[in-house]
Design a protein around this motif. Structure first.
Motif, PDB file in Angstrom:
ATOM      1  N   GLU A 140       8.446  17.302 -25.268  1.00  0.00           N
ATOM      2  CA  GLU A 140       9.078  16.205 -24.538  1.00  0.00           C
ATOM      3  C   GLU A 140       9.288  16.673 -23.110  1.00  0.00           C
ATOM      4  OE1 GLU A 140      13.034  13.289 -24.705  1.00  0.00           O
ATOM      5  OE2 GLU A 140      12.914  15.093 -25.968  1.00  0.00           O
ATOM      6  N   LYS A 141       8.972  15.815 -22.129  1.00  0.00           N
ATOM      7  CA  LYS A 141       9.046  16.202 -20.728  1.00  0.00           C
ATOM      8  C   LYS A 141       9.824  15.173 -19.927  1.00  0.00           C
ATOM      9  CE  LYS A 141       4.339  17.283 -21.269  1.00  0.00           C
ATOM     10  NZ  LYS A 141       2.976  17.242 -20.774  1.00  0.00           N
ATOM     11  N   LEU A 142      10.524  15.669 -18.923  1.00  0.00           N
ATOM     12  CA  LEU A 142      11.215  14.826 -17.950  1.00  0.00           C
ATOM     13  C   LEU A 142      11.038  15.486 -16.593  1.00  0.00           C
ATOM     14  CD1 LEU A 142      13.105  12.350 -17.525  1.00  0.00           C
ATOM     15  CD2 LEU A 142      15.037  13.921 -17.834  1.00  0.00           C
ATOM     16  N   ALA A 143      10.472  14.764 -15.634  1.00  0.00           N
ATOM     17  CA  ALA A 143      10.178  15.346 -14.324  1.00  0.00           C
ATOM     18  C   ALA A 143      10.554  14.372 -13.223  1.00  0.00           C
ATOM     19  CB  ALA A 143       8.702  15.712 -14.214  1.00  0.00           C
ATOM     20  N   GLY A 144      10.976  14.935 -12.101  1.00  0.00           N
ATOM     21  CA  GLY A 144      11.302  14.128 -10.931  1.00  0.00           C
ATOM     22  C   GLY A 144      11.313  14.982  -9.686  1.00  0.00           C
ATOM     23  N   GLY A 145      11.375  14.342  -8.543  1.00  0.00           N
ATOM     24  CA  GLY A 145      11.310  15.028  -7.262  1.00  0.00           C
ATOM     25  C   GLY A 145      12.571  15.779  -6.897  1.00  0.00           C
ATOM     26  N   ALA A 146      12.519  16.471  -5.749  1.00  0.00           N
ATOM     27  CA  ALA A 146      13.616  17.343  -5.325  1.00  0.00           C
ATOM     28  C   ALA A 146      14.931  16.593  -5.151  1.00  0.00           C
ATOM     29  CB  ALA A 146      13.226  18.043  -4.028  1.00  0.00           C
ATOM     30  N   ARG A 183       2.252   5.335 -25.977  1.00  0.00           N
ATOM     31  CA  ARG A 183       2.143   5.790 -27.353  1.00  0.00           C
ATOM     32  C   ARG A 183       3.267   5.164 -28.180  1.00  0.00           C
ATOM     33  NH1 ARG A 183      -1.656   7.299 -24.940  1.00  0.00           N
ATOM     34  NH2 ARG A 183      -2.659   9.352 -24.933  1.00  0.00           N
ATOM     35  N   PRO A 184       3.018   4.869 -29.451  1.00  0.00           N
ATOM     36  CA  PRO A 184       4.079   4.305 -30.298  1.00  0.00           C
ATOM     37  C   PRO A 184       5.327   5.179 -30.356  1.00  0.00           C
ATOM     38  CG  PRO A 184       1.952   4.023 -31.363  1.00  0.00           C
ATOM     39  CD  PRO A 184       1.713   4.892 -30.160  1.00  0.00           C
ATOM     40  N   ARG A 185       5.166   6.503 -30.256  1.00  0.00           N
ATOM     41  CA  ARG A 185       6.321   7.394 -30.340  1.00  0.00           C
ATOM     42  C   ARG A 185       7.309   7.196 -29.191  1.00  0.00           C
ATOM     43  NH1 ARG A 185       1.876  10.960 -29.230  1.00  0.00           N
ATOM     44  NH2 ARG A 185       1.923  11.802 -27.092  1.00  0.00           N
ATOM     45  N   HIS A 186       6.888   6.475 -28.157  1.00  0.00           N
ATOM     46  CA  HIS A 186       7.742   6.270 -26.992  1.00  0.00           C
ATOM     47  C   HIS A 186       8.436   4.914 -26.982  1.00  0.00           C
ATOM     48  CE1 HIS A 186       5.001   9.373 -24.823  1.00  0.00           C
ATOM     49  NE2 HIS A 186       6.021   9.956 -25.438  1.00  0.00           N
ATOM     50  N   ASP A 187       8.258   4.135 -28.034  1.00  0.00           N
ATOM     51  CA  ASP A 187       8.798   2.767 -28.026  1.00  0.00           C
ATOM     52  C   ASP A 187      10.311   2.744 -27.797  1.00  0.00           C
ATOM     53  OD1 ASP A 187       6.276   1.779 -28.444  1.00  0.00           O
ATOM     54  OD2 ASP A 187       6.559   1.308 -30.573  1.00  0.00           O
ATOM     55  N   GLU A 188      11.023   3.648 -28.460  1.00  0.00           N
ATOM     56  CA  GLU A 188      12.485   3.658 -28.326  1.00  0.00           C
ATOM     57  C   GLU A 188      12.901   4.027 -26.900  1.00  0.00           C
ATOM     58  OE1 GLU A 188      16.335   5.950 -30.305  1.00  0.00           O
ATOM     59  OE2 GLU A 188      14.433   5.835 -31.414  1.00  0.00           O
ATOM     60  N   GLY A 189      12.236   5.033 -26.330  1.00  0.00           N
ATOM     61  CA  GLY A 189      12.557   5.439 -24.963  1.00  0.00           C
ATOM     62  C   GLY A 189      12.215   4.361 -23.946  1.00  0.00           C
ATOM     63  N   LEU A 224       8.902  10.979 -14.581  1.00  0.00           N
ATOM     64  CA  LEU A 224       7.995  11.076 -15.725  1.00  0.00           C
ATOM     65  C   LEU A 224       8.849  11.366 -16.938  1.00  0.00           C
ATOM     66  CD1 LEU A 224       5.201  11.778 -17.234  1.00  0.00           C
ATOM     67  CD2 LEU A 224       5.757  14.138 -16.642  1.00  0.00           C
ATOM     68  N   TRP A 225       8.629  10.613 -18.023  1.00  0.00           N
ATOM     69  CA  TRP A 225       9.284  10.923 -19.286  1.00  0.00           C
ATOM     70  C   TRP A 225       8.296  10.711 -20.425  1.00  0.00           C
ATOM     71  CZ3 TRP A 225       9.884   7.867 -23.652  1.00  0.00           C
ATOM     72  CH2 TRP A 225      10.552   8.503 -24.717  1.00  0.00           C
ATOM     73  N   GLY A 226       8.424  11.528 -21.472  1.00  0.00           N
ATOM     74  CA  GLY A 226       7.641  11.293 -22.673  1.00  0.00           C
ATOM     75  C   GLY A 226       7.183  12.575 -23.325  1.00  0.00           C
ATOM     76  N   ILE A 227       6.567  12.420 -24.476  1.00  0.00           N
ATOM     77  CA  ILE A 227       6.054  13.531 -25.259  1.00  0.00           C
ATOM     78  C   ILE A 227       4.560  13.639 -25.013  1.00  0.00           C
ATOM     79  CG2 ILE A 227       5.681  14.392 -27.597  1.00  0.00           C
ATOM     80  CD1 ILE A 227       8.260  12.612 -28.278  1.00  0.00           C
ATOM     81  N   GLY A 228       4.158  14.735 -24.401  1.00  0.00           N
ATOM     82  CA  GLY A 228       2.748  14.963 -24.092  1.00  0.00           C
ATOM     83  C   GLY A 228       2.393  16.410 -24.364  1.00  0.00           C
ATOM     84  N   GLY A 229       1.232  16.825 -23.931  1.00  0.00           N
ATOM     85  CA  GLY A 229       0.737  18.154 -24.221  1.00  0.00           C
ATOM     86  C   GLY A 229       1.573  19.261 -23.590  1.00  0.00           C
ATOM     87  N   THR A 230       1.883  20.296 -24.376  1.00  0.00           N
ATOM     88  CA  THR A 230       2.565  21.459 -23.827  1.00  0.00           C
ATOM     89  C   THR A 230       1.716  22.176 -22.780  1.00  0.00           C
ATOM     90  OG1 THR A 230       3.666  21.719 -25.950  1.00  0.00           O
ATOM     91  CG2 THR A 230       3.812  23.563 -24.433  1.00  0.00           C
ATOM     92  N   LEU A 251      10.091  21.687 -26.835  1.00  0.00           N
ATOM     93  CA  LEU A 251       8.991  21.679 -27.790  1.00  0.00           C
ATOM     94  C   LEU A 251       9.179  20.576 -28.827  1.00  0.00           C
ATOM     95  CD1 LEU A 251       8.485  25.523 -28.311  1.00  0.00           C
ATOM     96  CD2 LEU A 251       7.174  23.986 -26.832  1.00  0.00           C
ATOM     97  N   TRP A 252       8.061  19.947 -29.208  1.00  0.00           N
ATOM     98  CA  TRP A 252       8.100  18.801 -30.122  1.00  0.00           C
ATOM     99  C   TRP A 252       7.049  19.003 -31.211  1.00  0.00           C
ATOM    100  CZ3 TRP A 252       5.094  14.420 -31.550  1.00  0.00           C
ATOM    101  CH2 TRP A 252       5.808  13.352 -32.103  1.00  0.00           C
TER     102      TRP A 252
END
Length: 344
Positions: A140-146, A183-189, A224-230, A251-252
């Protein structure tokens, strides 16, 4: 995006075995080769062939780069990938010793479809500084600017974070845009983001490009939010160390078997990984060349004069230098150099 500036003539504190600033420009050659090779298969519907072409193009250049590189993030284990496999030594074997993360074609399906935002990517940092995801291929990832980096929190409800971002930016929540893999796994988010009043940009593939968008101050994407590749998370962390901003990861494991394997390998699946956990060194390099046109860079284009053009982003964390490199390549000369038509 951070404005480009010129490196100092002699970087303080570097010795003969530290990654040299010229390696950044070597990486551009690598991603250009991968992009040029893959571009010949854009829109042909064969993502495996396009990925292999990018691997071939990159590998040809990498073997001549003056470094002792080990692939930490690559195309898979040795028995799965004949080149750019995890643990492969690349370069000519001379100092410096470095870790390599490579995604020869980020967005293989995008390239096969002729869709936007396919990239050839590579990152480099000092030996022993890159996070090895082991058996866990998703996070799971969450990213944003400075400007909003200190607001990122994977434990806080996503809707609350969106509202805090709007407040920090002095904007309406309706102005906040979050990029999420479709992706369906992101529906709740996705529902949580929209219920908070913010907007969602759904993308089919390519979360390295999405992470770059999230930390670039001139883009229309805030998070950026969601579950993607490590592996893509480690590549993104290298880029973010160069541009500024932050990425958090957790890790997911996809199932109980992968969870057990991850825990047995010594990983804490509940730990929040910060940017510095994913890339701990302070001298990281990142390069990405467009294969297809996208938000960050233009894709490979062909001219009537028999040449091809590329656009790349190349960055270095120690100096926070971000360069945009436009190049024109003579396709007949490339065919001579490469001994074939992989990039022509």
């Amino acid at each position: 995006m951070t404005q480009p500036h010129i490196d100092a003539a002699t970087p303080g504190g570097l010795d003969a075995e530290s990654p040299d600033r010229n390696l950044a420009l070597e990486l551009v050659r690598v991603t250009e080769a991968g992009a040029l090779a893959a571009a010949r298969l854009v829109g042909m519907g064969d993502k495996i062939a396009a990925d292999q072409a990018a691997v071939d193009g990159m590998h040809f250049i990498l073997k001549s780069v003056r470094m002792d590189g080990v692939v930490v993030i690559g195309e898979g284990e040795k028995d799965e990938a004949p080149m750019l496999y995890n643990g492969e030594h690349i370069g000519d074997g001379s100092p410096p010793e470095v870790d390599i993360a490579v995604d020869p074609l980020e967005g293989t399906t995008l390239a096969a479809m002729g869709a936007p935002n396919a990239l050839a990517c590579i990152a480099l940092s000092e030996r022993g500084t890159m996070f090895d995801p082991g058996p866990c291929v998703y996070m799971e990832k969450l990213a944003g600017g400075a400007q909003i980096a200190d607001l990122l929190d994977l434990e806080r409800p996503l809707g609350e974070t969106v509202k805090l971002v709007a407040e920090r930016k002095g904007a309406s929540v309706r102005d906040v845009m979050v990029v999420v893999l479709d992706r369906p796994r992101h529906d709740e988010g996705i529902k949580a983001i929209r219920d908070a009043g913010a907007r969602v940009r759904l993308i089919p593939h390519g979360d390295v490009a999405a992470a770059l968008l999230a930390v670039t101050d001139t883009s229309r994407v805030d998070l950026l939010w969601g579950i993607g590749g490590t592996p893509e998370g480690v590549l993104s962390a290298c880029a973010i160390k160069c541009i500024g901003g932050a990425l958090l990861g957790r890790l997911w494991p996809r199932d109980d078997e992968e969870r057990r394997a991850t825990i047995d390998a010594g990983y804490d699946v509940d730990r929040i990984l910060a940017t510095d956990d994913l890339v701990s060194g302070d001298n990281a390099f990142f390069s990405a060349t467009g294969v297809t046109d996208g938000d960050m860079v233009q894709g490979v284009r062909y001219t009537s004069a028999g040449s091809a053009t590329t656009e790349s982003l190349v960055m270095r964390s120690r100096s926070r230098t971000v360069r945009r490199v436009h190049a024109t390549h003579d396709r007949s000369k490339l065919a001579e150099i490469y001994g074939g038509t992989k990039t022509s």
